[in-house]
Design a protein around this motif. Structure first.
Motif, PDB file in Angstrom:
ATOM      1  N   ASN A   1      -7.238   6.151   5.654  1.00 19.49           N
ATOM      2  CA  ASN A   1      -7.464   4.733   5.951  1.00 19.49           C
ATOM      3  C   ASN A   1      -6.168   3.983   6.230  1.00 19.49           C
ATOM      4  O   ASN A   1      -6.203   2.815   6.577  1.00 19.49           O
ATOM      5  CB  ASN A   1      -8.188   4.065   4.783  1.00 19.49           C
ATOM      6  CG  ASN A   1      -9.532   4.699   4.512  1.00 19.49           C
ATOM      7  OD1 ASN A   1     -10.220   5.116   5.419  1.00 19.49           O
ATOM      8  ND2 ASN A   1      -9.897   4.785   3.247  1.00 19.49           N
ATOM      9  N   THR A   2      -5.029   4.638   6.052  1.00 19.61           N
ATOM     10  CA  THR A   2      -3.735   3.999   6.295  1.00 19.61           C
ATOM     11  C   THR A   2      -3.155   4.496   7.606  1.00 19.61           C
ATOM     12  O   THR A   2      -3.526   5.559   8.108  1.00 19.61           O
ATOM     13  CB  THR A   2      -2.731   4.314   5.171  1.00 19.61           C
ATOM     14  OG1 THR A   2      -2.430   5.717   5.196  1.00 19.61           O
ATOM     15  CG2 THR A   2      -3.284   3.927   3.802  1.00 19.61           C
TER      16      THR A   2
ATOM     17  N   ARG B   1     -10.169   6.293  -1.975  1.00 17.53           N
ATOM     18  CA  ARG B   1      -8.706   6.184  -1.914  1.00 17.53           C
ATOM     19  C   ARG B   1      -8.108   7.105  -0.865  1.00 17.53           C
ATOM     20  O   ARG B   1      -6.921   7.409  -0.891  1.00 17.53           O
ATOM     21  CB  ARG B   1      -8.096   6.533  -3.277  1.00 17.53           C
ATOM     22  CG  ARG B   1      -8.566   5.666  -4.406  1.00 17.53           C
ATOM     23  CD  ARG B   1      -8.181   4.215  -4.154  1.00 17.53           C
ATOM     24  NE  ARG B   1      -8.495   3.407  -5.318  1.00 17.53           N
ATOM     25  CZ  ARG B   1      -7.684   2.521  -5.828  1.00 17.53           C
ATOM     26  NH1 ARG B   1      -6.522   2.291  -5.283  1.00 17.53           N
ATOM     27  NH2 ARG B   1      -8.053   1.819  -6.875  1.00 17.53           N
TER      28      ARG B   1
ATOM     29  N   GLY C   1      -1.568   7.845   6.927  1.00 17.01           N
ATOM     30  CA  GLY C   1      -2.563   8.903   6.762  1.00 17.01           C
ATOM     31  C   GLY C   1      -3.128   9.368   8.077  1.00 17.01           C
ATOM     32  O   GLY C   1      -3.341  10.563   8.301  1.00 17.01           O
TER      33      GLY C   1
ATOM     34  N   GLU D   1      -2.788   0.413  -3.972  1.00 14.35           N
ATOM     35  CA  GLU D   1      -2.101  -0.865  -3.776  1.00 14.35           C
ATOM     36  C   GLU D   1      -1.467  -1.251  -5.095  1.00 14.35           C
ATOM     37  O   GLU D   1      -2.135  -1.253  -6.137  1.00 14.35           O
ATOM     38  CB  GLU D   1      -3.076  -1.945  -3.316  1.00 14.35           C
ATOM     39  CG  GLU D   1      -3.488  -1.751  -1.885  1.00 14.35           C
ATOM     40  CD  GLU D   1      -3.884  -3.047  -1.215  1.00 14.35           C
ATOM     41  OE1 GLU D   1      -3.611  -4.128  -1.764  1.00 14.35           O
ATOM     42  OE2 GLU D   1      -4.476  -2.950  -0.143  1.00 14.35           O
TER      43      GLU D   1
ATOM     44  N   THR E   1       0.855  -1.182   0.000  1.00 11.23           N
ATOM     45  CA  THR E   1       0.000   0.000   0.000  1.00 11.23           C
ATOM     46  C   THR E   1       0.891   1.232   0.000  1.00 11.23           C
ATOM     47  O   THR E   1       1.748   1.393   0.861  1.00 11.23           O
ATOM     48  CB  THR E   1      -0.913   0.014   1.243  1.00 11.23           C
ATOM     49  OG1 THR E   1      -1.726  -1.165   1.223  1.00 11.23           O
ATOM     50  CG2 THR E   1      -1.803   1.249   1.247  1.00 11.23           C
ATOM     51  N   TYR E   2       0.673   2.091  -0.975  1.00 15.73           N
ATOM     52  CA  TYR E   2       1.424   3.333  -1.113  1.00 15.73           C
ATOM     53  C   TYR E   2       0.487   4.509  -0.888  1.00 15.73           C
ATOM     54  O   TYR E   2      -0.679   4.461  -1.283  1.00 15.73           O
ATOM     55  CB  TYR E   2       1.996   3.479  -2.525  1.00 15.73           C
ATOM     56  CG  TYR E   2       3.061   2.478  -2.879  1.00 15.73           C
ATOM     57  CD1 TYR E   2       4.402   2.784  -2.715  1.00 15.73           C
ATOM     58  CD2 TYR E   2       2.730   1.236  -3.400  1.00 15.73           C
ATOM     59  CE1 TYR E   2       5.391   1.872  -3.057  1.00 15.73           C
ATOM     60  CE2 TYR E   2       3.697   0.315  -3.748  1.00 15.73           C
ATOM     61  CZ  TYR E   2       5.028   0.637  -3.575  1.00 15.73           C
ATOM     62  OH  TYR E   2       5.998  -0.265  -3.911  1.00 15.73           O
ATOM     63  N   VAL E   3       1.001   5.565  -0.290  1.00 14.87           N
ATOM     64  CA  VAL E   3       0.304   6.846  -0.280  1.00 14.87           C
ATOM     65  C   VAL E   3       1.061   7.694  -1.290  1.00 14.87           C
ATOM     66  O   VAL E   3       2.278   7.896  -1.173  1.00 14.87           O
ATOM     67  CB  VAL E   3       0.293   7.507   1.110  1.00 14.87           C
ATOM     68  CG1 VAL E   3      -0.350   8.891   1.025  1.00 14.87           C
ATOM     69  CG2 VAL E   3      -0.455   6.631   2.108  1.00 14.87           C
TER      70      VAL E   3
ATOM     71  N   ASP F   1       3.320   1.376   3.118  1.00 15.20           N
ATOM     72  CA  ASP F   1       2.854   0.506   4.205  1.00 15.20           C
ATOM     73  C   ASP F   1       2.914  -0.915   3.689  1.00 15.20           C
ATOM     74  O   ASP F   1       1.955  -1.427   3.123  1.00 15.20           O
ATOM     75  CB  ASP F   1       1.420   0.888   4.598  1.00 15.20           C
ATOM     76  CG  ASP F   1       0.924   0.124   5.801  1.00 15.20           C
ATOM     77  OD1 ASP F   1       1.739  -0.435   6.533  1.00 15.20           O
ATOM     78  OD2 ASP F   1      -0.300   0.101   5.997  1.00 15.20           O
TER      79      ASP F   1
ATOM     80  N   GLU G   1      -4.407   6.665  -1.594  1.00  9.09           N
ATOM     81  CA  GLU G   1      -3.883   5.343  -1.262  1.00  9.09           C
ATOM     82  C   GLU G   1      -4.031   4.441  -2.481  1.00  9.09           C
ATOM     83  O   GLU G   1      -5.087   4.402  -3.102  1.00  9.09           O
ATOM     84  CB  GLU G   1      -4.693   4.791  -0.097  1.00  9.09           C
ATOM     85  CG  GLU G   1      -4.394   3.384   0.280  1.00  9.09           C
ATOM     86  CD  GLU G   1      -5.344   2.874   1.345  1.00  9.09           C
ATOM     87  OE1 GLU G   1      -5.507   1.651   1.403  1.00  9.09           O
ATOM     88  OE2 GLU G   1      -5.927   3.682   2.099  1.00  9.09           O
TER      89      GLU G   1
ATOM     90  N   ARG H   1      -3.725  13.468  -2.371  1.00  5.56           N
ATOM     91  CA  ARG H   1      -3.013  12.370  -1.716  1.00  5.56           C
ATOM     92  C   ARG H   1      -3.955  11.181  -1.649  1.00  5.56           C
ATOM     93  O   ARG H   1      -5.023  11.274  -1.035  1.00  5.56           O
ATOM     94  CB  ARG H   1      -2.578  12.789  -0.322  1.00  5.56           C
ATOM     95  CG  ARG H   1      -1.503  13.846  -0.361  1.00  5.56           C
ATOM     96  CD  ARG H   1      -1.249  14.407   1.032  1.00  5.56           C
ATOM     97  NE  ARG H   1      -0.532  15.654   0.932  1.00  5.56           N
ATOM     98  CZ  ARG H   1      -1.080  16.837   0.712  1.00  5.56           C
ATOM     99  NH1 ARG H   1      -2.384  16.939   0.556  1.00  5.56           N
ATOM    100  NH2 ARG H   1      -0.353  17.919   0.634  1.00  5.56           N
TER     101      ARG H   1
ATOM    102  N   PRO I   1      -6.206   8.565   2.057  1.00  6.95           N
ATOM    103  CA  PRO I   1      -5.087   8.008   2.830  1.00  6.95           C
ATOM    104  C   PRO I   1      -5.351   7.950   4.326  1.00  6.95           C
ATOM    105  O   PRO I   1      -4.580   7.343   5.062  1.00  6.95           O
ATOM    106  CB  PRO I   1      -3.929   8.961   2.509  1.00  6.95           C
ATOM    107  CG  PRO I   1      -4.584  10.246   2.152  1.00  6.95           C
ATOM    108  CD  PRO I   1      -5.879   9.861   1.478  1.00  6.95           C
TER     109      PRO I   1
END
Length: 105
Positions: A35-36, A31, A39, A62, A3-5, A102, A60, A58, A33
């Motif tokens: 949720n990460t 999407r 973020g 995958e 998972t990338y932001v 992440d 999120e 910004r 962020p």
């Protein structure tokens, strides 16, 4: 998968209304962020618009690698802008940047 932001910068050539900003955010909301872990801890905003029209989205994503994540993020932000009524020349995008990673092990 990782998972990338990703931060995608751009510029609104003309002023953007609050309703248009809200529409873009709604389209990107899945999407968000927030949720990460990154973020949440960094309190990243989904869409930031500065005076003068410069903005940063910004989101999120995958993906298997950094390059794929950046490419997918640009596509998603571009689609959200177009679906909100902005032509490519009305809101040109800059180079996407990885803001956070992440990894799941």
């Amino acid at each position: 998968m990782t998972t990338y932001v990703i931060t995608v910068p751009g510029t609104f050539v003309s002023s953007v209304s609050d309703a248009a900003r809200s529409d873009i955010e709604d389209r990107l909301r899945p999407r968000d962020p927030q949720n990460t872990d990154l973020g949440e801890s960094e309190e990243l905003s989904l869409l930031t618009v500065e005076e003068g029209g410069m903005f940063s989205a910004r989101i999120e994503v995958e993906a298997a690698d950094r390059s794929s994540a950046e490419s997918e993020a640009v596509g998603l932000v571009s689609k959200a802008l177009r679906d909100s009524g902005f032509a490519e020349d009305d809101a040109p995008l800059g180079q996407a940047v990885v803001t956070g990673i992440d990894s799941e092990f």
